[in-house]
Motif scaffolding. Structure first.
Motif, PDB file in Angstrom:
ATOM      1  N   GLU A 227       0.809  -1.220   0.000  1.00  0.00           N
ATOM      2  CA  GLU A 227       0.000   0.000   0.000  1.00  0.00           C
ATOM      3  C   GLU A 227       0.839   1.266   0.000  1.00  0.00           C
ATOM      4  O   GLU A 227       0.361   2.321  -0.409  1.00  0.00           O
ATOM      5  N   THR A 228       2.078   1.190   0.491  1.00  0.00           N
ATOM      6  CA  THR A 228       2.987   2.340   0.468  1.00  0.00           C
ATOM      7  C   THR A 228       4.414   1.850   0.652  1.00  0.00           C
ATOM      8  O   THR A 228       4.647   0.868   1.369  1.00  0.00           O
ATOM      9  N   ASP A 229       5.340   2.515  -0.014  1.00  0.00           N
ATOM     10  CA  ASP A 229       6.760   2.201   0.207  1.00  0.00           C
ATOM     11  C   ASP A 229       7.477   3.395   0.830  1.00  0.00           C
ATOM     12  O   ASP A 229       8.689   3.507   0.761  1.00  0.00           O
ATOM     13  N   ALA A 230       6.697   4.263   1.486  1.00  0.00           N
ATOM     14  CA  ALA A 230       7.259   5.486   2.073  1.00  0.00           C
ATOM     15  C   ALA A 230       8.264   5.187   3.177  1.00  0.00           C
ATOM     16  O   ALA A 230       9.126   6.017   3.469  1.00  0.00           O
ATOM     17  N   PHE A 231       8.154   3.993   3.778  1.00  0.00           N
ATOM     18  CA  PHE A 231       9.045   3.650   4.890  1.00  0.00           C
ATOM     19  C   PHE A 231       9.913   2.437   4.557  1.00  0.00           C
ATOM     20  O   PHE A 231      10.311   1.690   5.441  1.00  0.00           O
ATOM     21  N   ARG A 232      10.203   2.266   3.297  1.00  0.00           N
ATOM     22  CA  ARG A 232      10.968   1.094   2.879  1.00  0.00           C
ATOM     23  C   ARG A 232      12.328   1.024   3.575  1.00  0.00           C
ATOM     24  O   ARG A 232      12.755  -0.050   4.010  1.00  0.00           O
ATOM     25  N   GLU A 233      13.025   2.151   3.685  1.00  0.00           N
ATOM     26  CA  GLU A 233      14.335   2.135   4.331  1.00  0.00           C
ATOM     27  C   GLU A 233      14.224   1.807   5.811  1.00  0.00           C
ATOM     28  O   GLU A 233      14.995   1.005   6.351  1.00  0.00           O
ATOM     29  N   GLN A 234      13.269   2.417   6.491  1.00  0.00           N
ATOM     30  CA  GLN A 234      13.115   2.191   7.925  1.00  0.00           C
ATOM     31  C   GLN A 234      12.685   0.749   8.232  1.00  0.00           C
ATOM     32  O   GLN A 234      13.017   0.198   9.276  1.00  0.00           O
ATOM     33  N   LEU A 235      11.934   0.144   7.294  1.00  0.00           N
ATOM     34  CA  LEU A 235      11.380  -1.185   7.511  1.00  0.00           C
ATOM     35  C   LEU A 235      12.283  -2.307   7.010  1.00  0.00           C
ATOM     36  O   LEU A 235      11.884  -3.477   7.056  1.00  0.00           O
TER      37      LEU A 235
END
Length: 251
Positions: free
Chosen positions: A125-133
């Motif tokens: 649904e979103t990759d806005a936090f790909r780095e954090q996750l």
């Protein structure tokens, strides 16, 4: 020159340095302060304590002076919590993960430790936090249910009006659903709601709220759970109170 200086002073007076993190958290702090005062909260179980941000906020901003049990499974963070709570006789640390069963669990440590979870990350649904996750490590941790942890600490402390804070990155509902003995004793709880799913097995906000209502709790407030998201809201916290609590408290 004098007129120029006067204009500059007036302009500077109109400018304000705004602490955006404070603005986002102010509503949460004011609301919690009123709840804790009105219902005489005497125990906070802080699940997913991370580095103690929530407990520190309760002490410094809400003015809460009662017992806090910080629940955190990551060993480095457990040591940090023990260090910062060493001079606070009513702040305790539990090095476990809460879930729907006892026993060993696989726990994923993310690049941002605040995002660590029992659940796998999801980018559907979103990759806005790909780095954090990004998963940096997976460890085996001991798990237990909220019922067993609450029973242990309520006996130690003699808590009458406990409040629960959940920040488990996708496991909040599983923890509550596996705690039938504890739920009727809670004043309320604070939980994360997903507007855009960041983890597998996470319910969307609307479904989670229906589940919480079915467990006997109603919405007291919706508050930002960090400095916000732009341009789209991704997560938000709900503060839920046990249904009928005001009538019980005030007769």
């Amino acid at each position: 020159m004098q007129n120029y200086l006067k204009r500059a002073v007036r302009k500077a007076g109109r400018l304000a340095v705004v602490d955006t993190a404070y603005l986002y958290s102010r509503h949460e702090q004011v609301h919690l302060k009123r709840i804790f005062r009105e219902f005489d909260v005497d125990l906070v179980i802080d699940v997913g304590a991370n580095r103690g941000q929530y407990a520190t906020m309760l002490r410094q901003r809400v003015g809460y002076k009662g017992a806090i049990v910080s629940v955190e499974p990551i060993p480095d963070l457990v040591e940090h919590l023990r260090h910062i709570s060493r001079d606070d006789p009513l702040w305790f640390v539990e090095p476990v993960v809460l879930g729907d069963r006892h026993g060993p669990h696989t726990f994923h440590i993310m690049a941002d430790s605040q995002c660590s979870s029992l659940n796998e990350p999801s980018f559907a649904e979103t990759d806005a936090f790909r780095e954090q996750l990004a998963v940096s490590d997976s460890i085996t941790v001991q798990g237990e249910t909220l019922d067993s942890l609450f029973d242990r600490w309520s006996q130690k402390i003699g808590a009458r009006n406990p409040f629960l804070k959940l920040d488990t990155q996708g496991s909040d509902l599983a923890i509550l659903s596996a705690a039938p003995d504890t739920l009727p004793k809670l004043i309320g709880f604070q939980s994360e709601l997903s507007i855009k799913r960041l983890y597998e097995n996470t319910l969307p906000m609307e479904e989670a709220l229906l589940k919480y209502k079915a467990l006997g709790f109603d919405i007291s407030a919706l508050v930002p759970n960090n400095a916000g998201h732009f341009p789209y809201l991704v997560e938000i916290d709900c503060i839920m109170l046990r249904r009928g609590l005001r009538n019980i408290t005030h007769g």
